[in-house]
Design an enzyme around this catalytic site. Structure first.
Site, mmCIF file in Angstrom:
data_model
loop_
_atom_site.group_PDB
_atom_site.id
_atom_site.type_symbol
_atom_site.label_atom_id
_atom_site.label_comp_id
_atom_site.label_asym_id
_atom_site.label_seq_id
_atom_site.Cartn_x
_atom_site.Cartn_y
_atom_site.Cartn_z
ATOM 1 N N ARG A 190 -8.213 6.000 -5.214
ATOM 2 C CA ARG A 190 -8.348 5.679 -3.786
ATOM 3 C C ARG A 190 -9.380 6.622 -3.173
ATOM 4 N NH1 ARG A 190 -4.178 4.237 1.178
ATOM 5 N NH2 ARG A 190 -4.578 2.147 0.437
ATOM 6 N N SER A 201 0.841 -1.200 0.000
ATOM 7 C CA SER A 201 0.000 0.000 0.000
ATOM 8 C C SER A 201 0.877 1.252 0.000
ATOM 9 C CB SER A 201 -0.866 -0.049 1.270
ATOM 10 O OG SER A 201 -1.982 0.778 1.143
ATOM 11 N N PRO A 202 0.383 2.351 -0.586
ATOM 12 C CA PRO A 202 1.211 3.570 -0.611
ATOM 13 C C PRO A 202 1.554 4.059 0.787
ATOM 14 C CG PRO A 202 -1.045 4.023 -1.330
ATOM 15 C CD PRO A 202 -0.901 2.537 -1.246
ATOM 16 N N ARG A 212 1.472 -1.162 6.828
ATOM 17 C CA ARG A 212 2.429 -1.334 7.935
ATOM 18 C C ARG A 212 3.116 -2.701 7.948
ATOM 19 N NH1 ARG A 212 -1.650 0.508 12.325
ATOM 20 N NH2 ARG A 212 -2.951 -0.602 10.821
ATOM 21 N N GLN A 218 1.174 6.674 -7.247
ATOM 22 C CA GLN A 218 0.001 7.357 -6.675
ATOM 23 C C GLN A 218 0.227 8.867 -6.791
ATOM 24 O OE1 GLN A 218 -0.771 7.730 -2.380
ATOM 25 N NE2 GLN A 218 -2.784 6.787 -2.715
ATOM 26 N N TYR A 243 -7.239 14.988 1.384
ATOM 27 C CA TYR A 243 -6.391 15.816 0.528
ATOM 28 C C TYR A 243 -7.257 16.508 -0.529
ATOM 29 C CZ TYR A 243 -2.828 13.360 3.123
ATOM 30 O OH TYR A 243 -2.072 12.863 4.158
#
Ligand SMILES: Cc1cc2nc3c(=O)[nH]c(=O)nc-3n(C[C@H](O)[C@H](O)[C@H](O)COP(=O)(O)OP(=O)(O)OC[C@H]3O[C@@H](n4cnc5c(N)ncnc54)[C@H](O)[C@@H]3O)c2cc1C
Ligand SMILES: Cc1cc2nc3c(=O)[nH]c(=O)nc-3n(C[C@H](O)[C@H](O)[C@H](O)COP(=O)(O)O)c2cc1C
Length: 763
Positions: free
Chosen positions: A620, A413-414, A715, A491, A572
């Site tokens: 996303r 994952s980013p 993570r 991304q 964002y």
């Protein structure tokens, strides 16, 4: 002790038995409003494990109960003309009436005073004459209502309708689920044998179906006849029977989920269904009631006072009850939403049904029925386009999006690294992404990479707005392509009102101490009181930022990225348009969801126009703002998914939250997975799931049940770049490729993983 049990169901009777076993001197009276043999309902189910606890408490009643058990190991699912059977589930059933008679007999034998047709109107008055009153008066507990101010019950009446029927048709070879499509909608049955002649046959459907079918207006007799017609092909001419004489009307019910803040008040304590209910589809209500009875009896003997015993009882039982209630909630919600899954292939539908409560994992299913699971895995691989007869775990199935084929379903994952210099990735990024690509994941995301200097979140964020950035990314992408068979996704994002903040390991989301830059957002909002207020974008800003996205996308293509993702989540810039929490605009970019999606979709279309046809694009999203009705909720996310799908987005990366400081996320294992499940199965769009998914088992069960197409782990990949290769080694799966220089390490790891020798004895 002088004890009153209010209610002669499993909780009240078994508590009385358990107390007498611990001290025959107790004076115990059970008050039951019904006669000894007139109970409603049919059979109840126990799992193998449940019964061990009961046996340890009282071998005599356990032996008596076991003597009347009907056993079965299989679960059969009738769906779309197929009957799919899996094994190893280990259940037993007994008639509710038989169970109560056996418990009554045992209680009598131990000297309990059983009083039938003794309805108690006021538990408070009873409590004056006894040391303890056990309020085991069932689902609709009058005691709970009488002292509602103290117990503080929360009763959640669920959406589906169900009716508890019986039949003499045999269902003695399997616990059987039957799904039938009728002119009014889908109706299903849960059927299981509980004695030589009789089976329980619970019929369930959505309320809308129940309304259309007019079940509510039928008498119990008419209702049985109507259900017989629906399930005729499974009943072999046998009738359906109702014994719900205590319920007026058609006997259909809505399940009430009961929770109470406290379980005791003065010397009165709630037990069994009166305290907490667990949906019948996980068959644990009787288990909960009987185990709570054992615990209470223990604590009344081990603790110095009633107060201490009640406190210990709540403390010990609440966790177990919540655990079961959580499984029960997953299960009942699956049945409430079952129409979402009725397009699935029977194999996947069956898997989804078996894993609905999240208590049965992928590997646990293998222990139960290896050959069935391998058949399902082969089906999954076939569908994914793997070679014929491939039997591998779903995480190792290929996945194709446009011209890009991933070798497996695991995604890095980013994750922002905050190590860029003026937007330029460094050797840190080469080593970091290179390692993750070597580690076996099919797809590696780079972090949110920004389309302009002021679109960065922090001074350490990467960009794609200068030739030097393109060259540096190209070096990284080239390494990944030359040295690994992973694909790499860029991304792209713009920070919006969450920009100009400190590095992730400094004070997250807090403004810089100096050198802050001005911010843009959908509206003039600030992330928090401490952050600066962004300027609402005007048309010229929107065109400029759109062109920046396009320019960055062209650079990403030239740098060789295989896939692009637009970051429209986490508050964002593009996310600030989607969520009503930060989009306060009154023009055509604000208001309805359709308007709020307009700018993100404009960006998507502009980027799609310059991004090569054979390369996919994902988006996303935050599928839940976690603020309730004022923000994005999962049902809005389904609409967002639909709009993305219509626009031509190839896959939806379903994240959640980080859009408001007011958010109250409900964390847990795989906590965002339901949003991906819902979008995928309600729109048919491909999805990625993410969020606290950390075990191979999680990944396999999500994929196999059709809850996502790809699974992102963030993570876990910081802790272990080789997460995928390590998972393969653990399973002894040799299908994943390791870098050539690492083969000796690979071979040793497989040997160790497959060895049954204790570590100390290995050479
Ligand atoms: C459709 C359906 C299927 C189920 N299937 C299963 C299953 O397969 N496995 C399982 O474990 N559980 C199952 N359950 C749940 C299970 O029946 C209950 O969880 C269990 O019976 C709880 O026991 P209890 O003693 O707390 O309550 P109950 O069994 O409801 O007993 C309460 C007793 O109190 C009496 N009472 C109430 N008020 C008074 C009063 N004022 N004075 C005197 N007496 C009173 C009632 O008459 C009753 O006998 C199912 C439930 C339903 C609705
Ligand atoms: C250090 C860190 C940086 C992150 N940066 C990004 C990012 O740049 N873009 C993004 O979409 N998500 C980012 N996330 C969110 C993750 O991609 C992921 O959605 C989230 O961590 C939940 O997954 P996990 O439970 O596997 O960690 C970041 C997460 C972490 C831990």
């Amino acid at each position: 002790m002088k004890i009153a049990c209010l209610g002669g169901g499993p909780a009240g009777l078994y508590f009385a038995i358990s107390m007498k076993l611990r001290d025959a001197g107790h004076d115990i009276t059970v008050f039951e409003r019904n006669r000894p043999d007139d109970t409603f309902g049919w059979g109840v189910v126990f799992s193998d494990e449940t019964f061990d606890n009961i046996t340890a408490n009282d071998p005599a009643s356990a032996a008596a109960i076991r003597g009347h058990f009907a056993y079965w190991d299989d679960i059969a699912v009738h769906y779309r003309g197929e009957r799919i059977v899996s094994s190893g589930h280990g259940f037993s059933g007994i008639g509710r009436k038989k169970l109560l008679m056996l418990l009554q007999e045992r209680a009598r034998q131990l000297g309990v005073d059983l009083r039938f047709q003794a309805e108690i109107a006021d538990a408070g008055a009873l409590a004056k004459d006894y040391d303890v009153v056990i309020a085991a008066d069932g689902l609709n507990s009058r005691t709970r209502a009488q002292f509602a101010d103290y117990f503080k019950p929360a009763i959640d009446t669920r959406k589906n309708k169900f009716v508890w029927l019986g039949t003499q048709q045999k269902f003695d070879d399997a616990f059987t689920f039957i799904f039938e499509e009728t002119e009014h909608g889908w109706i299903w049955a849960h059927a299981y044998q509980f004695d030589a002649d009789t089976a329980t046959f619970i019929v369930e459907c959505a309320e809308a179906t129940w309304q259309k079918a007019g079940f509510g207006a039928l008498s119990q007799e008419e209702n049985c006849r109507a259900c017989e017609k629906i399930f005729a092909k499974y009943l072999g001419g046998h009738r359906l029977m109702s014994n719900a004489t205590h319920i007026r009307g058609s006997a259909w019910l809505s399940f009430p989920r009961v929770l109470c803040e406290t379980w005791s008040h003065r010397n009165i304590v709630l037990m069994g269904d009166a305290a907490a209910t667990a949906h019948f589809s996980i068959g644990s209500g009787t288990k909960l009631a009987m185990e709570s009875a054992v615990a209470m009896a223990d604590y009344l003997h081990s603790e110095p006072s009633l107060e201490a015993a009640f406190a210990k009882y709540e403390d010990a039982r609440r966790t177990e009850v919540l655990r079961l209630q959580s499984a029960a909630r997953n299960s009942l919600e699956w049945f409430e939403d079952v129409e979402r899954y009725l397009h699935l292939d029977p194999v996947q539908f069956n898997y989804s049904l078996l894993t609905r409560s999240q208590r049965i994992s992928h590997e646990n299913l293998r222990l139960r029925d290896k050959s069935w699971l391998e058949g399902a895995e082969a089906w999954f691989q076939r569908l994914a386009g793997a070679a014929d007869n491939t039997v591998r775990r779903p995480m190792f199935a290929p996945f194709k999006l446009r011209g890009m084929t991933l070798k497996n379903r695991v995604v890095v994952s980013p994750m922002a690294q905050y190590k860029a210099v003026d937007g330029c990735p460094t050797d840190w990024h080469l080593v970091h992404y290179g390692e993750r690509a070597k580690g076996g994941a099919g797809l590696v995301f780079i972090e949110m990479t920004c389309v302009s200097p002021e679109g960065r979140i922090t001074p350490g964020c990467t960009g794609l707005y200068a030739p030097a950035h393109e060259a540096a990314w190209q070096r990284i992408v080239d390494f990944v392509h030359a040295e690994t068979d992973a694909k790499i996704c860029c991304q792209l994002g713009h920070s919006g009102a969450k920009g100009s903040t400190q590095l992730g390991w400094e004070e997250m989301d807090a403004p810089l101490h100096s050198g802050n830059w001005p911010l843009l957002s959908a509206s003039a909002t600030a992330w928090s009181e401490r952050n600066q207020r962004a300027r609402a974008m005007d048309r010229a800003d929107m065109e400029r930022v759109r062109d920046q996205f396009v320019a960055s996308a062209k650079m990403a293509d030239r740098a060789g990225f295989d896939m692009l993702e637009l970051h429209c989540a986490h508050g964002y810039l593009l996310s600030s348009f989607i969520t009503p929490l930060t989009n306060l605009r009154s023009d055509e970019y604000g208001g309805s969801l359709q308007n709020r999606m307009r700018y993100p979709l404009e960006i998507f279309h502009a980027v799609r126009a310059v991004w090569p046809d054979e390369k996919p694009i994902s988006v996303r999203i935050s599928a839940n703002d976690w603020v309730g009705a004022g923000g994005i909720e999962p049902r809005d996310a389904v609409e967002i998914g639909r709009m993305l799908q219509d626009a031509g987005v190839d896959i939806c990366d379903v994240s959640a939250g980080q859009t408001s400081i007011e958010a109250k996320p409900v964390y847990g294992r795989m906590f965002q997975r339901p949003f991906s499940d819902r979008i995928r199965n309600e729109t048919g769009m491909a999805t990625m799931a993410v969020g606290n998914i950390f075990e191979p088992d999680h990944v396999n069960s999500i994929l196999m049940a059709g809850r996502a197409d790809l699974v992102c782990l963030a993570r876990p990949h910081l802790a272990d770049p080789y997460w995928t290769l390590h998972a393969a080694a653990k399973f002894g799966d040799r299908g994943e490729s390791w870098p050539l220089p690492y083969h000796p390490g690979r071979d040793q790891l497989y040997r160790i993983s497959q060895s049954s020798e204790p570590a100390a004895n290995r050479v």
